[in-house]
Write an enzyme that holds these catalytic residues in place. Structure first.
Site, mmCIF file in Angstrom:
data_model
loop_
_atom_site.group_PDB
_atom_site.id
_atom_site.type_symbol
_atom_site.label_atom_id
_atom_site.label_comp_id
_atom_site.label_asym_id
_atom_site.label_seq_id
_atom_site.Cartn_x
_atom_site.Cartn_y
_atom_site.Cartn_z
ATOM 1 N N ASP A 188 3.724 -13.397 -1.585
ATOM 2 C CA ASP A 188 4.986 -13.399 -2.392
ATOM 3 C C ASP A 188 6.096 -13.494 -1.537
ATOM 4 O O ASP A 188 6.100 -13.304 -0.276
ATOM 5 C CB ASP A 188 4.957 -12.240 -3.181
ATOM 6 C CG ASP A 188 3.701 -12.124 -4.370
ATOM 7 O OD1 ASP A 188 3.254 -13.007 -4.699
ATOM 8 O OD2 ASP A 188 3.194 -10.952 -4.653
ATOM 9 N N TYR A 247 -4.273 -6.025 5.266
ATOM 10 C CA TYR A 247 -2.943 -5.979 4.725
ATOM 11 C C TYR A 247 -2.195 -4.829 5.632
ATOM 12 O O TYR A 247 -2.938 -3.654 5.675
ATOM 13 C CB TYR A 247 -2.491 -6.053 3.664
ATOM 14 C CG TYR A 247 -2.484 -7.213 2.877
ATOM 15 C CD1 TYR A 247 -1.192 -8.068 2.837
ATOM 16 C CD2 TYR A 247 -3.488 -7.873 2.425
ATOM 17 C CE1 TYR A 247 -1.210 -9.420 2.122
ATOM 18 C CE2 TYR A 247 -3.472 -9.374 1.783
ATOM 19 C CZ TYR A 247 -2.267 -9.969 1.791
ATOM 20 O OH TYR A 247 -2.310 -11.164 1.228
#
Length: 448
Positions: A188, A247
């Site tokens: 994003d 992540y």
């Protein structure tokens, strides 16, 4: 003239009472849909009055010194800092192209396909590109009209390497000369990446890896950088061939004067470091005991009078909450955002977390000798849903601040409304560290 008027009147639709009732009923239904009432998840535990609302959680997560984290990722992208040195771990090669080649060849044999003596699409050359980019400089990965995206810049730089047939097709369609890049996972806006993997194929045999590397590095110096590039089998796909993704979320903690103010408040649990996590494990566990539960219950009258909610949390408690998710295949539909309703049920929302840990450390900063105090959350899974990491981090912080039990995140899996979880944490702290194409090895974890 009179005949024309009569014909006009006859042609007009006649509204009966039944049609009027239908129209009124439809109007009521449409109005009810527009004013749909969303029911918040019924948290019936003893921490329901200490739990932040969606607005309070949003404000708490965004009121952080995020610029320090953004600068850290920027230096990491430029090669000035290394996560392995930052965490003091040893490097393990997760992008072993030899193993990828072996797996791809096995897939080709199973399909009855061989590259020898073939032409056309079987003879194409596939390049595996590992690159890093600074999320704060782009509007996300996916190419969108009028936005500065990573995919748009990468495909624009790959345009000079497409074959003549593809170039002629783009010219006939009045499209710009661009390549086509497949990616392991779209990020994003504001999310950085240190070893994002994408692929590009062409039928040209004269293209060299260093030429593609130079073309991408010249597009946005300091913002996008190629880590490595190599030729792989045509069966390789950066998304479908991946075994796991990692992540890292860096959350700034209050420091200096702000921390003194928080520690001065009554009934507030202070931040705990990773070194003292073992010492405070029993203390964290006592929060869920029956004695403390009875003492921590706030009456409805205190809630109506505006009882103070905690403004801090324990990193040790966040670590305990996340550890409950390890080694389980669960549906994370409550922790996803921007997904269609059809994906709310069934296997498409199931993910398997190999590793989920949190720890406290200090981020190098030129303004602080010891660095700023941050919480690092490492999540490794076979796949992630949209905004799943950010929602998991925000919800874990919220539950830790409220003093919830260790299985709080597991209980939220059974919710029916996504408002049961906290709003997504800011994208500034999120980074896609790397993507693995071999079986997960626990030695690759940054946080033990």
């Amino acid at each position: 003239m009179l005949k024309t008027s009569l014909q006009t009147l006859k042609s007009l639709p006649i509204t009966t009472k039944q049609q009027t009732r239908r129209f009124t009923k439809n109007s009521v239904v449409m109005e009810a849909q527009n004013h749909k009432v969303y029911v918040q998840y019924n948290h019936t535990d003893s921490c329901k009055f200490s739990r932040w609302t969606a607005r309070e959680s949003f404000q708490f997560m965004h009121a952080r010194p995020w610029q320090e984290v953004v600068d850290f990722y920027s230096k990491s992208v430029n090669g000035q800092l290394s996560l392995l040195e930052f965490f003091g771990t040893q490097a393990h090669d997760v992008h072993c192209d030899d193993k990828i080649e072996e797996v791809s060849n096995e897939t080709g044999l199973l399909e009855g396909v061989s590259n020898v003596g073939k032409s056309g699409r079987w003879a194409r050359v596939t390049f595996k590109i590992v690159l890093s980019y600074h999320g704060g400089s782009f509007d996300g990965w996916q190419k969108q009209p009028g936005l500065n995206t990573v995919q748009g810049l990468v495909e624009k730089s790959l345009g000079r390497f497409v074959d003549e047939k593809k170039a002629q097709q783009l010219k006939e369609q009045c499209k710009p000369l661009e390549g086509c890049a497949s990616v392991a996972g779209r990020t994003d806006k504001g999310v950085s990446a240190l070893q994002q993997v994408c692929s590009f194929y062409t039928w040209r045999k004269d293209v060299k890896p260093h030429e593609i590397e130079d073309a991408i590095n010249d597009v946005a110096p300091g913002k996008v950088r190629v880590e490595s590039i190599s030729k792989v089998s045509r069966a390789f796909h950066p998304n479908f061939s991946a075994k796991w993704r990692r992540y890292l979320y860096i959350f700034p903690l209050n420091d200096g004067e702000n921390r003194e103010e928080i520690e001065g408040e009554e009934g507030i649990e202070n931040f705990s470091s990773h070194e003292n996590c073992e010492k405070r494990r029993n203390e964290c566990g006592e929060l869920a005991s029956e004695e403390n539960v009875e003492n921590s219950i706030i009456s409805d009258e205190d809630e109506l009078q505006g009882a103070k909610k905690p403004r801090s949390f324990s990193v040790c408690r966040v670590n305990q909450l996340l550890q409950q998710l390890e080694g389980k295949l669960l549906s994370y539909k409550m922790f996803a955002r921007d997904t269609k309703a059809s994906r709310n049920v069934g296997p498409p929302t199931e993910c398997f977390l190999y590793h989920a840990r949190a720890t406290e450390t200090r981020l190098p900063s030129p303004d602080h000798e010891k660095g700023i105090r941050v919480m690092c959350v490492e999540l490794i899974a076979n796949r992630f849903l949209r905004k799943m990491v950010r929602v998991l981090v925000a919800t874990s912080v919220r539950e830790a601040a409220a003093g919830a039990q260790e299985d709080a995140l597991l209980k939220l899996m059974d919710a029916t409304c996504r408002r049961a979880t906290a709003p997504p944490a800011p994208p500034d702290g999120l980074c896609l560290v790397d993507v693995g194409y071999t079986e997960f090895d626990p030695r690759n974890c940054l946080i033990p």
